[in-house]
Structure formats: C-alpha cells, structure tokens
Scaffold this motif. Structure first.
Motif, PDB file in Angstrom:
ATOM      1  N   TYR A   1      27.140   9.213 -15.972  1.00  0.00           N
ATOM      2  CA  TYR A   1      25.697   9.426 -16.107  1.00  0.00           C
ATOM      3  C   TYR A   1      25.431  10.824 -16.642  1.00  0.00           C
ATOM      4  O   TYR A   1      26.096  11.776 -16.246  1.00  0.00           O
ATOM      5  CB  TYR A   1      24.993   9.300 -14.745  1.00  0.00           C
ATOM      6  N   MET A   2      24.438  10.914 -17.521  1.00  0.00           N
ATOM      7  CA  MET A   2      24.059  12.224 -18.041  1.00  0.00           C
ATOM      8  C   MET A   2      22.606  12.197 -18.483  1.00  0.00           C
ATOM      9  O   MET A   2      22.094  11.165 -18.889  1.00  0.00           O
ATOM     10  CB  MET A   2      24.962  12.619 -19.210  1.00  0.00           C
ATOM     11  N   GLY A   3      21.976  13.320 -18.359  1.00  0.00           N
ATOM     12  CA  GLY A   3      20.627  13.480 -18.843  1.00  0.00           C
ATOM     13  C   GLY A   3      20.645  14.393 -20.054  1.00  0.00           C
ATOM     14  O   GLY A   3      21.553  15.205 -20.219  1.00  0.00           O
ATOM     15  N   ARG A   4      19.655  14.257 -20.898  1.00  0.00           N
ATOM     16  CA  ARG A   4      19.633  15.063 -22.125  1.00  0.00           C
ATOM     17  C   ARG A   4      19.502  16.558 -21.843  1.00  0.00           C
ATOM     18  O   ARG A   4      20.119  17.366 -22.511  1.00  0.00           O
ATOM     19  CB  ARG A   4      18.519  14.593 -23.038  1.00  0.00           C
ATOM     20  N   ALA A   5      18.730  16.922 -20.840  1.00  0.00           N
ATOM     21  CA  ALA A   5      18.570  18.352 -20.529  1.00  0.00           C
ATOM     22  C   ALA A   5      19.909  18.948 -20.092  1.00  0.00           C
ATOM     23  O   ALA A   5      20.277  20.047 -20.515  1.00  0.00           O
ATOM     24  CB  ALA A   5      17.514  18.549 -19.442  1.00  0.00           C
TER      25      ALA A   5
END
Length: 145
Positions: free
Chosen positions: A77-81
């Motif tokens: 999982y990863m977020g753009r920020a």
C-alpha cells in the motif's frame, strides 16, 4: 559482464528481510552487504507492507560513502503524498509485494541507470488496494491529491 550491484536490505519485518536476503545471496549479479557495510550500498531494498512513516524512516536513514543509495521499495500500500516524500529520499522504483525475485533483482540492477522507474501498475495497484482496504474497514477511501 558488469560487477554485481551492492545491495542493503531493510525492513521492519525481520523475518521477511531475512528470507529475501537469503534468496538474494544466491544471485550472482547481487552482492548483499552486511548491516555494518550498508554505507557501501549502491542500492537499498526496502520491504514494507505500507509506505508509511516507518518505511520512510528506513529510507531517510540510508546514506553511504557515495551519498544516498538508490532505493527500490517493495510494498503493498502507498499513498501519493508518501511516494513524493520517498522520491526525495532516493526512491527510484516501486514494486508490488507479489513481485517475483527475478523482477526485484532486475529492479536492483537498473538502479545504476539512475532514473526513475516507477511502474504504473505498481502505483495503481498500491493505491487501488489501499482504497479497497479502507472501504472494507469502513474508512473513507483515500483520494489522491
């Protein structure tokens, strides 16, 4: 034939790091470094479930004799920020957790090219899986900025 790429492995999950390290030792194009040698690493392999503060801290703490190693992240999982922050620490490639060892080795070898190789599928998969997980948990889905 080129010299093997020197690699350090970091993870909050010691068992996973040990398993991957053992598998990498058998690869002739990879020279796995001991923790006390990690300042010599050309590439840093960071293994995480999520690109979170812990994973970012592993990246942030990596600095060697030749500056910052180029980082390959294997995460679910990863977020753009967080991705933007990771790039500032030397991230050059992201691979999903289901990636086979051959692809991980190829990504480590490509770190020598010095350019970003963020796979669209890894980013889409990571963001999509996060949104699904949050929806299942009853949390509002992540919206990229």
């Amino acid at each position: 034939m080129t010299a093997p790429v020197t690699v350090a492995v970091k993870s909050g999950d010691l068992r996973l790091a040990c398993d991957i390290s053992t598998a990498l030792r058998a690869r002739p194009r990879v020279c796995l470094l001991q923790p006390e040698q990690e300042a010599r690493a050309e590439a840093l392999l960071v293994l995480a479930t999520e690109l979170d503060e812990e994973a970012l801290a592993l990246m942030r703490g990596a600095c060697g004799e030749h500056g910052r190693p180029r980082i390959v992240l294997v995460a679910q999982y990863m977020g753009r920020a967080q991705l933007v922050r990771a790039v500032r620490h030397g991230l050059v490639n992201v691979l999903p957790r289901r990636t086979g060892l051959d692809h991980v080795v190829l990504a480590l070898l490509r770190t020598r090219e010095g350019r970003m190789r963020l796979s669209d599928s890894a980013l889409v998969d990571g963001l999509d899986l996060r949104q699904r997980a949050q929806a299942i948990d009853g949390v509002a889905p992540y919206r990229a900025p």
